[in-house]
Structure formats: C-alpha cells, structure tokens
Motif scaffolding. Structure first.
Motif, PDB file in Angstrom:
ATOM      1  N   ASP A  54      37.698  -1.886 -21.081  1.00 28.24           N
ATOM      2  CA  ASP A  54      38.705  -2.629 -21.540  1.00 28.24           C
ATOM      3  C   ASP A  54      39.404  -1.696 -22.789  1.00 28.24           C
ATOM      4  O   ASP A  54      38.719  -1.065 -23.550  1.00 28.24           O
ATOM      5  N   ILE A  83      41.368  -1.020 -18.388  1.00 29.99           N
ATOM      6  CA  ILE A  83      42.043  -2.393 -18.240  1.00 29.99           C
ATOM      7  C   ILE A  83      42.712  -2.582 -19.516  1.00 29.99           C
ATOM      8  O   ILE A  83      42.062  -2.805 -20.553  1.00 29.99           O
ATOM      9  N   LYS A 106      46.187  -6.615 -17.573  1.00 29.84           N
ATOM     10  CA  LYS A 106      45.753  -8.015 -17.665  1.00 29.84           C
ATOM     11  C   LYS A 106      47.063  -8.918 -17.724  1.00 29.84           C
ATOM     12  O   LYS A 106      48.158  -8.406 -18.120  1.00 29.84           O
ATOM     13  N   VAL A 108      44.066  -9.637 -14.890  1.00 25.62           N
ATOM     14  CA  VAL A 108      43.732  -8.920 -13.834  1.00 25.62           C
ATOM     15  C   VAL A 108      44.011  -9.849 -12.506  1.00 25.62           C
ATOM     16  O   VAL A 108      43.698 -10.761 -12.315  1.00 25.62           O
ATOM     17  N   PHE A 113      42.717  -5.536  -8.234  1.00 21.74           N
ATOM     18  CA  PHE A 113      41.366  -5.173  -8.704  1.00 21.74           C
ATOM     19  C   PHE A 113      40.334  -4.447  -7.597  1.00 21.74           C
ATOM     20  O   PHE A 113      39.993  -3.605  -7.685  1.00 21.74           O
TER      21      PHE A 113
END
Length: 356
Positions: A54, A83, A106, A108, A113
């Motif tokens: 992230d 991400i 995001k 996701v 993915f």
C-alpha cells in the motif's frame, strides 16, 4: 512452482481481502504484515516472489518501503506492485523511480487485481527458471572443469612416471618434494590455489631426464665434465617438453623444469639467473628437491642425517638457495618430518605414489 506473495497494508481488512484473492491463484501463497518496518526486516532473510504494498501508511509509505526493499541485493529484481488511492502522475513517476513495477488503484477491482498479479508472477516465474538454469549450467561447468583437471593430473602423473622409470630416484621422492614445495609456498603466504598448483607441478621438475642417455643418467660414479654438461641439458629439455601448453599447471611445470637448478647467487644453470630473476616456484622447488635428495638413500650414496641436510640448507642460504624459501621450509619443521614419515621409501605402499 510454488510462488510466495508478500502483502503489506496497515489495514487488516485490506490485507485479508488481498490474501483471499491470492488464494484463487494456483500454487500461490501469501505472507502479510501490517507494519512495513517489520516486513522490511523479514525481507532481510527471505525472498518473496511478488510484493503488494500500500502507498499510504502512517510510519513508512509504499515508496519508502520499496526503496528499502531494493537495497537488499537478493530483492533487486523482485516484482513490486504498489496499491494506492492516489492516481497522480507525479506519484507514479516517483514510485517507478523507487523500483515499483506496476500499480493498482483503490478500490481494487478483483479482475484487474488477478490479471496484474498473474502477470507479475509469470515474470517472476521466468526469472526463477533462468536463475535455476544458470545454477545448473554453473554446476555443469564446474563438473566439466573437475573432469578436465582430473585428466590433466593423470597426464602429469604419467609424464612423471615416464621420467621416473629411467631415474634411480623413487616415486616417493617426487611425492615428498612436491609436498615440501607446497609447505614452503604455504609458509610464504602464497594463495591456496597457487600452493595446490605447485604441489601438482613440482613433480615435473626432472621430466627432461627422459632425454638423457642411460650411461649418463644411471652412472653410479661421478660424472665427467662432458657427461655433466649433457646431464645439465635436462633442464632445457624439460622446458621444451612442457612449454607452450594451455594448462597453467604445465606452464608452471615448464618454469620449474627450466629453472630449479638456478642458484640464488647466479652460479646455477642453464641461464645463470640470480635472486628474484629466478621464478619463485623454481626457488621453492630447489630447496625441497635438494633436501629430499640429501636425506634419501640412493644406490650411489647413503642418506644424510637430517641435521646435516638442514645445516647445508642454512649454509647455502643466500648462495644456492633463496633465504626466504629456506626460512619458510624450516619455520615449521615438524610438518616437514610428518611429510617425510608419511611418504617413506616403500614401493609397496600406495601412499608413496599419486599423492599430489
């Protein structure tokens, strides 16, 4: 091929979601962390196949994590997918500079993915295949090299035995003097690879005696001036036999054959070299060869006492012999005696032959 994915996000819900999605990919497992610092520490001793990280985390953001991750040598080529909820171009450029390979925005999307993750894992799978292939090729090269070295050593042994069969000196002599030579090289601090090469090349020192007539080579008494002149040609003959080989060991053998009768003060033969002009390997072998010749019984002479032979080496230091080589030989004399005892004059003892 089992693939391991590293998942890093400060939200447990996000981590759980990503790990559940990864379960849908065949032969894929995951390991997850809520704290990027802990994840980075884990990477010190482990190699994941893919990193999902992230961007927005409180203590270390995704770009900082990737920068730290790429500092590990074993992690420099591992695919990393970042991400983020931020789709700014500047952020993407920064992430790419840090080492990110791809991005997910995001929230996701499940299909996106899985597609991007599978692509990244396919890339990593190919990397691992090439790494394994490279390791296999390296092992095969080492195996082939060992086989070549074994054949080379066999050739050297046969050459030495060819000369040995015409010489009153025994096979045990060439093994002892070769081990004495290696010991001197060790005590001089020469590299281990060079010590081993000296061990293998030293037995070729008198290979040129194959070209000396029997009535001179096997003469029990003292040689005449003319006979000794012919005997001295064995140094050049040995060099001619071995020179020009692509083998480093045979090249060293040629050096030793040519120069092991040179003397430190320049009074030796065949070139009258002195001091450091004499190759170090020849200076080493000169000490080892003379000591063993003196302390060995021959049909034309009894063996000298050890103390008498040591005294001759010390007296000849700086004249016949390189002082450093003499000191190196005598510095750990217990090992000299161990070699002498181990390779005794016993034709029935297999240890007397082929020990180098």
């Amino acid at each position: 091929m089992e693939m391991k994915v590293l998942v890093i996000d400060d939200s447990q819900i996000n981590v759980t979601l990503l790990c559940r999605l990864l379960e849908k990919i065949e032969s894929c497992s995951s390991v997850s962390f809520l704290e990027p610092e802990v994840a980075l520490e884990w990477c010190r001793d482990h190699v994941p196949d893919l990193v999902l990280v992230d961007y927005m985390m409180p203590t270390m953001n995704g770009i900082q994590f990737i920068q730290g991750f790429r500092r590990y040598q074993h992690c420099r080529d591992i695919p990393a997918l970042m991400i983020t909820a931020n789709d700014e171009v500047a952020l993407r450029y920064e992430a790419l500079e840090a080492g990110a390979n791809d991005f997910l925005i995001k929230p996701v999307d499940k299909i996106e993915f899985l597609a991007r993750t599978k692509n990244m894992l396919a890339l990593r799978r190919n990397q691992r295949f090439l790494e394994n292939r490279a390791s296999w090729l390296d092992a095969e090269v080492q195996k082939a090299t060992l086989e070549i070295r074994a054949r080379e050593q066999e050739t050297i042994l046969r050459l030495c035995k060819a000369a040995d069969s015409r010489d009153p000196e025994t096979g045990a002599h060439i093994v002892r003097m070769a081990n004495y030579s290696r010991l001197i090289a060790e005590n001089l601090g020469l590299p281990y690879s060079l010590q081993q090469m000296i061990l293998e090349a030293a037995p070729m020192h008198d290979i040129g005696k194959v070209g000396i007539p029997d009535h001179i080579l096997l003469k029990p008494g003292k040689l005449s001036i003319d006979e000794f002149a012919i005997m001295k040609t064995h140094a050049s003959l040995g060099y001619q036999i071995l020179a020009g080989s692509t083998s480093e060991t045979l090249q060293m053998g040629a050096q030793i054959a040519l120069s092991h009768h040179e003397k430190f003060d320049g009074s030796g033969y065949p070139q009258g070299l002195s001091g450091d002009a004499i190759p170090i390997v020849a200076r080493i072998v000169a000490v080892a060869d003379v000591f063993d010749a003196l302390t060995s019984e021959r049909p034309y002479k009894p063996a000298w006492e050890i103390d008498r032979a040591v005294a001759l080496l010390e007296e000849g230091s700086g004249q016949h012999f390189d002082p450093q080589c003499v000191r190196a030989f005598l510095s750990d004399f217990s090992k000299v005696m161990e070699i002498r005892e181990r390779y005794r004059e016993n034709p029935e003892d297999p240890k007397s032959f082929g020990a180098f």
